[in-house]
Design an enzyme around this catalytic site. Structure first.
Site, PDB file in Angstrom:
ATOM      1  CB  CYS A 116      -0.864   0.077   1.269  1.00 22.65           C
ATOM      2  SG  CYS A 116      -0.290  -0.545   2.762  1.00 22.65           S
ATOM      3  CG  HIS A 118      -1.239   3.591   4.636  1.00 26.25           C
ATOM      4  ND1 HIS A 118      -1.844   3.496   5.804  1.00 26.25           N
ATOM      5  CD2 HIS A 118      -0.600   2.575   4.113  1.00 26.25           C
ATOM      6  CE1 HIS A 118      -1.816   2.249   5.906  1.00 26.25           C
ATOM      7  NE2 HIS A 118      -1.002   1.582   4.981  1.00 26.25           N
TER       8      HIS A 118
END
EC number: 1.2.1.11
Lengths: 353, 353
Positions: A145, A259
């Site tokens: 990710c 994130h």
């Protein structure tokens, strides 16, 4: 290394079906649910949908376009008639079942780390290196990710001005550790606010109003954890810069699903903030959020649920007197661009070919 | 620049009283309360205690060693008989009242940013540059919390191996924005967990399970916020390295009271992890938390309420192929070493002299 039962089977058709049958392996996980939503919201031209999971979940249903779809237990026979198999059930499952899916004629888009560094398996961020799909032999890897989110922001800069060094500090959400970690963040925080103690079950450290070094396995020799090692290797691979020096610190913060990362990027030459802003403002998959006057920059709360990666705080790195470095702050939905969305975008590329 | 009413008054006695009278300006704030606790827990030899705050708080009491002490409204006359005045009520109050305290014969330890870059005002972290107190003229500045915490970890390394570049990304707690921000973090998180909306009142962005670029005023020209500018200038001043290149990103994270930071430190020569560990393990004010086998490193939850700054994740920076850079992760209590404890430690140094 993905070992196929018979290398002769490795001549893959592209997905020719106009409306392919898609299987989701790990349909009940945090990413699995988002895969389903991405297929739905993007109007993926489905000819059929198979939801596969552990026997524990078999018989339950998940809704797709308002209709319940029954989950089946994953077996090696699950892939008959499947054109595209989206795997998101961990490395072990991918290693065990990807070959069966490929043998059955499916193209696998694998969200695990199982094959990401395999030379025969393209590691793809569609905005960045879609061309690398050309070499695929039936398995395509969906990146880590952080690597996916970071390269969406780094690649357009790198194409204009080669990057020669990267320093990254991450602010990683609970979702990267799965739905149970997200629930642990909620539950432990609620307990904290009630003044109650909470014993961590999913993550190794208290999570309520706390942060900690990423929980991936640590290489005791180097002091880098597995997340950092993956981000370095995959970022290099996606950008096509196998030697790029990347310094990185991966930290788990008490955020649910997006994130963020502070990136310091050194170039071969001076790049102005204005040039970088123009490049990033015109790049696919990115949204410029860079309002100095309002002190408004990328935040997880704005990135959550969004397809675009947010990039901003673009400024000269005052730590590099040569003027050849820029600092950026980036936020992206870990479950979307960091996982499900990127996988579905890869599937879409397979259709177009 | 601190302007004294009459420079002739600027010949300061050190604190000669064996048991000095101490005033706390801003006694009801997040830092004020911790100042009181530090004086208490460290057995500071008090001859008297004056709690000063806004008229709004006057008449209320705070407990000290089990006895209530009545808060008085701050005026220019508040400092008669005071030997040491610990200011923590913001820059405006410090600028307005510090001179009066000095004129009344007190030594001021100021937690605000008002005088930190004033050449006549030492900026002191006792473990790092206590000697700079020699030049004080009645006002001593207590550094920015990130600068104080970072320099405790950086100074011992710098003394052994000169630092030539620093890159920092911070993970800053709510407490740095005061008690109201801590309460907003708690309240907004509770609201989020109940599924209710919450309108931020203290901070400019949603804080529940979110993070954002530090809320200090932004320099629109450079793109750096006031927190970053302070950390750079103060770190240089405390370390005595006025030209040190420092690249920094300051981020507010949903943590209550301990700051953390990822530091990448470039030295003039190769420094091994083992050397750095030995140096940091023997340095004052630091606790080594660097257990690779257990994946256990500095965390805000462990740093909160602790005097020591935690340092760990000491490793070669793989982003610097020269091998001359190390990466560290640091956590320290923002209210203690980042504010109240450091101020009381300065007051203790004044006694010893």
């Amino acid at each position: 290394m993905l070992t196929l039962e018979d290398p002769a089977d490795a001549q893959f058709r592209l997905v020719e079906a106009k409306a392919p049958v898609v299987a989701i392996v790990g349909a009940t996980g945090a990413v699995g649910v988002e895969l389903l939503r991405c297929l739905e919201s993007r109007g993926f031209p489905l000819g059929g949908l198979k939801l596969l999971a552990s026997p524990r979940s078999a018989g339950k249903t998940l809704d797709f376009k308002g209709e319940p779809v029954t989950i089946e237990a994953l077996t090696e026979e699950s892939f008959a008639g499947v054109d595209i198999a989206l795997f998101s059930a961990g490395s072990g499952i991918s290693k065990r079942y990807a070959a069966a899916a490929v043998k059955a004629g499916a193209v696998v888009v694998d969200n695990s780390s199982a094959f990401r560094m395999d030379a025969d398996v393209p590691l793809v961020v569609p905005e960045v290196n879609a061309a690398s799909l050309a070499g695929h032999r039936g398995v395509i890897a969906n990146p880590n990710c952080v690597a996916a989110i970071a390269t969406v922001a780094l690649a357009p800069l790198h194409r204009a001005y080669p990057i020669r060094r990267l320093t990254a500090a991450t602010y990683q959400a609970a979702s990267g550790a799965g739905a149970a970690a997200m629930e642990e963040l909620r539950e432990s925080t609620a307990a904290y606010l009630r003044g109650e103690s909470f014993e961590p079950k999913v993550l190794p450290h208290p999570y309520a109003f706390n942060l900690f070094s990423h929980n991936a396995d640590m290489d005791e020799e180097t002091g880098y954890n597995g997340e950092e090692t993956k981000v370095v290797a995959e970022t290099r691979r996606i950008l096509g810069t196998p030697e790029l020096p990347i310094g990185i610190t991966c930290i788990r913060v008490p955020v649910l699903r997006a994130h963020a990362m502070a990136l310091t990027v050194e170039f071969d030459e001076v790049v102005t903030v204005e040039e970088a802003r123009t490049i990033l403002g015109n790049a696919p998959g990115l949204r410029l959020v860079d309002n100095r006057a309002a002190n408004y920059f990328p935040m997880p709360s704005d990135a959550s649920g969004q397809d675009d990666v947010l990039v901003g705080r673009i400024r000269q790195d005052i730590g590099d007197p040569s003027g050849k470095s820029l600092a950026l702050f980036v936020a992206g939905d870990q479950l979307l661009k960091g996982a499900a969305l990127n996988a579905v975008q890869i599937a879409e590329l397979l259709l177009k070919r």
